[in-house]
Design an enzyme around this catalytic site. Structure first.
Site, PDB file in Angstrom:
ATOM      1  CB  ALA A 139     -48.077  67.516 -51.280  1.00  0.00           C
TER       2      ALA A 139
ATOM      3  NE  ARG B  76     -28.272  66.261 -38.594  1.00  0.00           N
ATOM      4  CZ  ARG B  76     -28.262  65.046 -38.051  1.00  0.00           C
ATOM      5  NH1 ARG B  76     -27.211  64.245 -38.229  1.00  0.00           N
ATOM      6  NH2 ARG B  76     -29.293  64.618 -37.353  1.00  0.00           N
TER       7      ARG B  76
ATOM      8  CG  ASN C 173     -34.518  55.935 -42.961  1.00  0.00           C
ATOM      9  OD1 ASN C 173     -35.492  55.934 -42.210  1.00  0.00           O
ATOM     10  ND2 ASN C 173     -33.316  56.277 -42.553  1.00  0.00           N
TER      11      ASN C 173
ATOM     12  CG  PHE D 165     -44.462  59.485 -43.636  1.00  0.00           C
ATOM     13  CD1 PHE D 165     -43.278  60.194 -43.579  1.00  0.00           C
ATOM     14  CD2 PHE D 165     -44.866  58.767 -42.523  1.00  0.00           C
ATOM     15  CE1 PHE D 165     -42.487  60.168 -42.442  1.00  0.00           C
ATOM     16  CE2 PHE D 165     -44.097  58.741 -41.371  1.00  0.00           C
ATOM     17  CZ  PHE D 165     -42.901  59.447 -41.332  1.00  0.00           C
TER      18      PHE D 165
ATOM     19  CB  THR E 143     -28.161  54.291 -40.659  1.00  0.00           C
ATOM     20  OG1 THR E 143     -29.209  54.524 -39.706  1.00  0.00           O
ATOM     21  CG2 THR E 143     -28.769  53.834 -41.972  1.00  0.00           C
TER      22      THR E 143
ATOM     23  CD  GLU F  58     -31.742  55.553 -35.660  1.00  0.00           C
ATOM     24  OE1 GLU F  58     -32.884  55.868 -35.288  1.00  0.00           O
ATOM     25  OE2 GLU F  58     -31.182  56.028 -36.653  1.00  0.00           O
TER      26      GLU F  58
ATOM     27  CE  LYS G 205     -21.226  65.841 -29.665  1.00  0.00           C
ATOM     28  NZ  LYS G 205     -21.180  64.897 -30.812  1.00  0.00           N
TER      29      LYS G 205
ATOM     30  CE  LYS H 147     -26.986  59.446 -42.578  1.00  0.00           C
ATOM     31  NZ  LYS H 147     -26.462  58.169 -42.048  1.00  0.00           N
TER      32      LYS H 147
ATOM     33  CB  CYS I 161     -32.096  60.067 -41.209  1.00  0.00           C
ATOM     34  SG  CYS I 161     -31.434  60.018 -39.531  1.00  0.00           S
TER      35      CYS I 161
END
Length: 436
Positions: free
Chosen positions: A254, A332, A210, A251, A121, A146, A35, A265, A262
């Site tokens: 549907a 993910r 979140n 948001f 987080t 963030e 990386k 989890k 994020c």
């Protein structure tokens, strides 16, 4: 100002490049040599609009560098910690292994007056456990969560809608807040809200945000379940209640639900932390938020089965999308891939296409077929399933053109992002999520 960023994954790489783009000297630290090599060569290790450009510019300017050597942080005034906090393998709680390791590796190189700014987080209370280690080295720990949206992360870093800094009480905390104001000077100059809180509040701000977003998404998906049972249209419902300024339309889309690294989890970790604090009942609703979200994936599979007469066995299904959201190659906990894999398990021949995420998807799910070219992916399909709302599918794909490629004329809109009337007028059998 000289800054260091510990952890150069999605969060860290974007933050490092963005800080260099506003004039800071930045060194990024990561344990992954491959990386680091890619970033040092100016190659973004993942797709994020705008990142490649500011990464190349930062490297070329000499303001941005990457290394595996923690000693390179020496001389930096602020050290950002942006390592991952994945879900524990044996439970819902967050795994803080990488956060603890980052702090332990950083401490020997801290100088008196340095600021260590957590961005990961974390469960509320984490900063309190880390503070003694940082303070012993003469530095001050703050928490600077963030609020990045994948696909807009560069913009959200350079021009955020708010900045939150949790600091300890006293002069050290006040000084640290002033240092962070200097770090984010372009945003501060634009009068971006700069909110200074205590440490636990700053930790809670991120997980609370979140949790609220996840709840809003699952709420409208719960309404979609009711709409499906009654013949109502959840899209019109969302439009109607979205006009209420107390609710808002964003948001309230549907579909097959949220995914990514994020929201899923983080709400589980929040629930686990609340249980540890003896306040599990306060966020018990998050378990149902999670359950609703996962049910929508199964509903998408059922809708495909129903649309194909009760069986998908040996049917050719084209899945439009692999990333968990558009403008990203992140797979993910991708609802798109989850649905594709379930259909393949039921005996369907599944071809997946996506503008950016195919390499990542194929590495994790080699049992699926992949085709980069959208039109080739559509060729011969008995059914088309839209699961990621890329513009290539929701705006740029003409239903008349698609009909010249497919064998069948059935489309299942897993994101309710298509113009249902236009597809039906073109001869397609259209099925939406929570729509008649």
């Amino acid at each position: 100002m000289r800054l260091s960023v510990i952890g150069c994954g999605y969060l860290g790489a974007v933050h490092a490049a963005a800080m260099a783009s506003i004039g800071h000297e930045v060194v990024g630290i990561d344990v992954d040599q491959r990386k680091v090599d890619a970033l040092s060569a100016g190659r973004a290790p993942f797709f994020e609009p705008g990142l490649q450009e500011i990464l190349e510019a930062g490297i070329a300017s000499g303001r941005l560098s990457f290394t595996t050597d923690m000693a390179a942080v020496s001389g930096a005034a602020v050290h950002f910690i942006g390592v991952g906090t994945p879900q524990q393998k044996d439970g819902y709680a967050a795994d803080l292994t990488y956060v603890n390791a980052a702090v332990d590796a950083l401490v020997p190189y801290l100088s008196e007056g340095d600021v260590v700014a957590g961005k990961s987080t974390v469960p509320v209370g984490t900063a309190a456990t880390l503070t003694p280690r940082v303070e012993a080295a003469g530095a001050t720990l703050v928490w600077n969560p963030e609020f990045l949206r994948e696909g807009w992360a560069v913009q959200d870093t350079v021009d955020p809608d708010r900045l939150v800094v949790g600091v300890p009480a006293g002069e050290a905390g006040e000084r640290a807040a002033d240092v962070l104001r200097e770090v984010y000077h372009p945003a501060v100059a634009k009068e971006t809200p700069f909110i200074v809180t205590d440490l636990p509040t700053a930790e809670l701000v991120k997980v609370a945000a979140n949790a609220f977003l996840a709840t809003k998404i699952s709420f409208i998906n719960a309404m979609a379940e009711i709409a499906e049972a009654t013949g109502a249209d959840v899209t019109q419902l969302a439009d109607a209640i979205g006009h209420d300024v107390r609710i808002g339309r964003r948001f309230l889309g549907a579909g097959i639900g949220f995914g990514g690294g994020c929201l899923p989890k983080d709400i589980r970790a929040f629930s686990a932390r609340a249980e540890e604090l003896g306040r599990g009942e306060s966020v018990a609703f998050l378990r149902e938020v999670d359950a609703i979200n996962l049910r929508r994936r199964e509903r998408a599979v059922q809708l495909v089965i129903e649309s194909l007469g009760g069986s998908v066995f040996k049917k050719n299904i084209t899945v439009l999308g692999a990333a968990f959201k558009p403008h990203s190659d992140d797979i993910r906990d991708s609802p798109a891939l989850d649905v594709a894999v379930r259909l393949r398990g039921l005996g369907a021949w599944v071809t997946v296409t996506d503008p950016e995420a195919l390499e990542n998807a194929e590495r994790i799910h080699p049992q699926l077929s992949y085709e980069k070219d959208r039109d080739e992916a559509l060729r011969g399909a008995d059914l088309v399933l839209v699961v990621t709302e890329w513009d290539e599918y929701r705006r740029q794909l003409s239903p008349k053109h698609a009909a010249t490629l497919t064998a069948g004329r059935i489309v299942v809109d897993g994101r309710n992002c298509l113009d249902a009337a236009a597809w039906r007028d073109a001869g397609w059998e259209y099925h939406g999520m929570g729509r008649p």
